[in-house]
Design a protein around this motif. Sequence first.
Motif, PDB file in Angstrom:
ATOM      1  N   ASP A 189       1.553   2.497   3.814  1.00 17.09           N
ATOM      2  CA  ASP A 189       0.780   3.715   3.561  1.00 17.09           C
ATOM      3  C   ASP A 189       1.718   4.909   3.342  1.00 17.09           C
ATOM      4  O   ASP A 189       1.410   6.025   3.750  1.00 17.09           O
ATOM      5  CB  ASP A 189      -0.201   4.010   4.695  1.00 17.09           C
ATOM      6  CG  ASP A 189      -1.264   5.031   4.299  1.00 17.09           C
ATOM      7  OD1 ASP A 189      -1.540   5.169   3.092  1.00 17.09           O
ATOM      8  OD2 ASP A 189      -1.812   5.704   5.206  1.00 17.09           O
ATOM      9  N   TYR A 210       2.597  10.060  -6.966  1.00 20.26           N
ATOM     10  CA  TYR A 210       2.037  11.059  -7.874  1.00 20.26           C
ATOM     11  C   TYR A 210       3.133  12.037  -8.274  1.00 20.26           C
ATOM     12  O   TYR A 210       4.021  12.366  -7.480  1.00 20.26           O
ATOM     13  CB  TYR A 210       0.873  11.808  -7.222  1.00 20.26           C
ATOM     14  CG  TYR A 210       1.109  12.217  -5.783  1.00 20.26           C
ATOM     15  CD1 TYR A 210       1.736  13.424  -5.468  1.00 20.26           C
ATOM     16  CD2 TYR A 210       0.716  11.387  -4.737  1.00 20.26           C
ATOM     17  CE1 TYR A 210       1.965  13.795  -4.152  1.00 20.26           C
ATOM     18  CE2 TYR A 210       0.944  11.748  -3.419  1.00 20.26           C
ATOM     19  CZ  TYR A 210       1.562  12.950  -3.132  1.00 20.26           C
ATOM     20  OH  TYR A 210       1.792  13.304  -1.812  1.00 20.26           O
ATOM     21  N   HIS A 223       1.284   5.251  -2.214  1.00 19.29           N
ATOM     22  CA  HIS A 223       0.692   6.218  -3.132  1.00 19.29           C
ATOM     23  C   HIS A 223       1.812   6.981  -3.822  1.00 19.29           C
ATOM     24  O   HIS A 223       2.778   7.404  -3.169  1.00 19.29           O
ATOM     25  CB  HIS A 223      -0.202   7.209  -2.384  1.00 19.29           C
ATOM     26  CG  HIS A 223      -1.209   6.565  -1.495  1.00 19.29           C
ATOM     27  ND1 HIS A 223      -2.356   5.967  -1.967  1.00 19.29           N
ATOM     28  CD2 HIS A 223      -1.239   6.412  -0.138  1.00 19.29           C
ATOM     29  CE1 HIS A 223      -3.051   5.486  -0.950  1.00 19.29           C
ATOM     30  NE2 HIS A 223      -2.395   5.738   0.168  1.00 19.29           N
ATOM     31  N   HIS A 270       0.835  -1.207   0.000  1.00 17.01           N
ATOM     32  CA  HIS A 270       0.000   0.000   0.000  1.00 17.01           C
ATOM     33  C   HIS A 270       0.861   1.245   0.000  1.00 17.01           C
ATOM     34  O   HIS A 270       1.298   1.727   1.056  1.00 17.01           O
ATOM     35  CB  HIS A 270      -0.903   0.002   1.239  1.00 17.01           C
ATOM     36  CG  HIS A 270      -2.063   0.945   1.155  1.00 17.01           C
ATOM     37  ND1 HIS A 270      -3.365   0.528   1.008  1.00 17.01           N
ATOM     38  CD2 HIS A 270      -2.130   2.298   1.204  1.00 17.01           C
ATOM     39  CE1 HIS A 270      -4.182   1.570   0.980  1.00 17.01           C
ATOM     40  NE2 HIS A 270      -3.446   2.667   1.111  1.00 17.01           N
ATOM     41  N   LEU A 299       0.622  -0.157  -6.014  1.00 23.45           N
ATOM     42  CA  LEU A 299       0.259   1.246  -6.130  1.00 23.45           C
ATOM     43  C   LEU A 299      -1.247   1.403  -5.921  1.00 23.45           C
ATOM     44  O   LEU A 299      -2.043   0.847  -6.678  1.00 23.45           O
ATOM     45  CB  LEU A 299       0.666   1.771  -7.498  1.00 23.45           C
ATOM     46  CG  LEU A 299       0.339   3.229  -7.822  1.00 23.45           C
ATOM     47  CD1 LEU A 299       1.066   4.165  -6.867  1.00 23.45           C
ATOM     48  CD2 LEU A 299       0.718   3.549  -9.273  1.00 23.45           C
ATOM     49  N   ILE A 300      -1.621   2.170  -4.898  1.00 23.26           N
ATOM     50  CA  ILE A 300      -3.027   2.394  -4.552  1.00 23.26           C
ATOM     51  C   ILE A 300      -3.423   3.814  -4.944  1.00 23.26           C
ATOM     52  O   ILE A 300      -2.647   4.757  -4.779  1.00 23.26           O
ATOM     53  CB  ILE A 300      -3.256   2.201  -3.039  1.00 23.26           C
ATOM     54  CG1 ILE A 300      -2.703   0.845  -2.575  1.00 23.26           C
ATOM     55  CG2 ILE A 300      -4.740   2.320  -2.709  1.00 23.26           C
ATOM     56  CD1 ILE A 300      -3.378  -0.363  -3.170  1.00 23.26           C
ATOM     57  N   GLU A 301      -4.619   3.957  -5.456  1.00 25.39           N
ATOM     58  CA  GLU A 301      -5.102   5.276  -5.876  1.00 25.39           C
ATOM     59  C   GLU A 301      -4.933   6.300  -4.753  1.00 25.39           C
ATOM     60  O   GLU A 301      -5.044   5.976  -3.577  1.00 25.39           O
ATOM     61  CB  GLU A 301      -6.550   5.199  -6.328  1.00 25.39           C
ATOM     62  CG  GLU A 301      -7.549   4.791  -5.251  1.00 25.39           C
ATOM     63  CD  GLU A 301      -8.205   5.988  -4.590  1.00 25.39           C
ATOM     64  OE1 GLU A 301      -8.138   7.099  -5.143  1.00 25.39           O
ATOM     65  OE2 GLU A 301      -8.793   5.808  -3.506  1.00 25.39           O
ATOM     66  N   ALA A 302      -4.693   7.557  -5.150  1.00 24.55           N
ATOM     67  CA  ALA A 302      -4.338   8.600  -4.186  1.00 24.55           C
ATOM     68  C   ALA A 302      -5.452   9.620  -3.982  1.00 24.55           C
ATOM     69  O   ALA A 302      -5.185  10.756  -3.603  1.00 24.55           O
ATOM     70  CB  ALA A 302      -3.062   9.303  -4.626  1.00 24.55           C
ATOM     71  N   ASP A 303      -6.684   9.230  -4.216  1.00 24.59           N
ATOM     72  CA  ASP A 303      -7.842  10.086  -3.994  1.00 24.59           C
ATOM     73  C   ASP A 303      -7.836  11.299  -4.920  1.00 24.59           C
ATOM     74  O   ASP A 303      -7.737  12.447  -4.492  1.00 24.59           O
ATOM     75  CB  ASP A 303      -7.913  10.533  -2.532  1.00 24.59           C
ATOM     76  CG  ASP A 303      -9.285  11.110  -2.156  1.00 24.59           C
ATOM     77  OD1 ASP A 303     -10.230  10.918  -2.937  1.00 24.59           O
ATOM     78  OD2 ASP A 303      -9.379  11.754  -1.090  1.00 24.59           O
ATOM     79  N   GLU A 310      -4.783   9.291 -13.511  1.00 26.31           N
ATOM     80  CA  GLU A 310      -3.940   8.512 -12.605  1.00 26.31           C
ATOM     81  C   GLU A 310      -3.577   7.160 -13.211  1.00 26.31           C
ATOM     82  O   GLU A 310      -2.460   6.659 -13.036  1.00 26.31           O
ATOM     83  CB  GLU A 310      -4.646   8.315 -11.265  1.00 26.31           C
ATOM     84  CG  GLU A 310      -3.764   7.650 -10.214  1.00 26.31           C
ATOM     85  CD  GLU A 310      -4.386   7.692  -8.832  1.00 26.31           C
ATOM     86  OE1 GLU A 310      -3.652   7.933  -7.863  1.00 26.31           O
ATOM     87  OE2 GLU A 310      -5.620   7.480  -8.724  1.00 26.31           O
ATOM     88  N   TRP A 326      -8.939   4.017  -8.577  1.00 25.41           N
ATOM     89  CA  TRP A 326     -10.279   4.392  -8.116  1.00 25.41           C
ATOM     90  C   TRP A 326     -11.316   3.853  -9.095  1.00 25.41           C
ATOM     91  O   TRP A 326     -11.026   3.654 -10.278  1.00 25.41           O
ATOM     92  CB  TRP A 326     -10.373   5.919  -8.067  1.00 25.41           C
ATOM     93  CG  TRP A 326     -11.733   6.483  -7.767  1.00 25.41           C
ATOM     94  CD1 TRP A 326     -12.257   6.758  -6.547  1.00 25.41           C
ATOM     95  CD2 TRP A 326     -12.739   6.855  -8.731  1.00 25.41           C
ATOM     96  NE1 TRP A 326     -13.530   7.288  -6.672  1.00 25.41           N
ATOM     97  CE2 TRP A 326     -13.845   7.351  -8.012  1.00 25.41           C
ATOM     98  CE3 TRP A 326     -12.809   6.820 -10.129  1.00 25.41           C
ATOM     99  CZ2 TRP A 326     -15.007   7.815  -8.635  1.00 25.41           C
ATOM    100  CZ3 TRP A 326     -13.969   7.269 -10.752  1.00 25.41           C
ATOM    101  CH2 TRP A 326     -15.054   7.762 -10.006  1.00 25.41           C
TER     102      TRP A 326
END
Length: 344
Positions: free
Chosen positions: A289, A13, A11, A9, A54-58, A73, A105
């Motif tokens: 995280d 960008y 993020h 997990h 890689l988890i989406e970063a809102d 993204e 997402w």
Amino acid sequence: MPFPTIDSHIHLYPESELSSLAWHTPSHPLTGRHSVAEFQTATSSPPELDGFILIEADRKNDDSKDWTAPLQEIAWARRLLAGAPGADEGFTLADSKQCLAVVPWAPVPLGAEKLSEYLAKAEEAAGSPEVWARVKGFRYLLQDKPSGTALGDGFIEGLKLLGKRGYVFDLGVDQHRRGRAQLEEAVDLIDRAHDGVDEEEKVVFILNHLCKPDLTVISQTDPSFIAWRTTMFTLSKCRRTYMKLSGCFSELPDGLKARPAADIFSAILPWLAVVLAAFGPSRIMFASDWPVCSVGVGDDAWQKWHKVVEMVCDLAGLSEEDQRMLWSGTAKAAYNLNEFVAVF
């Protein structure tokens, strides 16, 4: 000897896309580029780190109406997996091998029809079957959404569609700030999503960050701890649920965040013990995280959390096999990761 590790997990960008992040402001502590180069610095690039998920970063989505930023993204992930960065994006061709999977997402509340439409656009944004194959699941953060969001018919339909297509769902709720109701909603959500579905098509749930318990309480008789503990054992009864061992730094009192790993471990041991007892090492996976974990903690946050998890393994007396599951095996099983093959 350290075990090979998958960080399940993180993020990432580029600085050029900060304006597309829903939470970003110029003064936010996580402003600026956070890419593979910064992650490698944070982890000190240990040779035992096999890779990350890689988890989406809102990204902004206007209550699921605007898909521009989420699809942007996915295009960012495409460049990463291809090892083809734009200007000053913080990674190289060699770094592409570190990204083992992507969890973007998705507009799950809109129901199966609109979600299918989005998945088609997401696949198009991925650009190739090889990149699309690295998309193993999706996330729609519930931690800041109105109560009941996850229990709408559209949300349940969306989850059933993801399960039918073989995708997992990363579930992010927040007991610390939203209370017991979010935990109860998570339990109800899983029951409804699996109701009437054949076992092999039931969506797999990967619970984020211990469901964000309130780590500021000092007594195991506190109602919030009791509610959280009860929910952990309830959630663990479903064999298609997994837990990420992560996110604790964000829930700590500010004064504890800067303390050594041993002090943090001692303070949160009751929560760690519950998760280990409920899910067992075969359904717990290491996660950091990052870079969220560094806020209020510092540049050594990733290494500090790694030490805390090592202490969990030592105190629990986990076997070598169990430790391999916790550090990487569970992530491989939950996300259905095959041996990484460069896609370009």
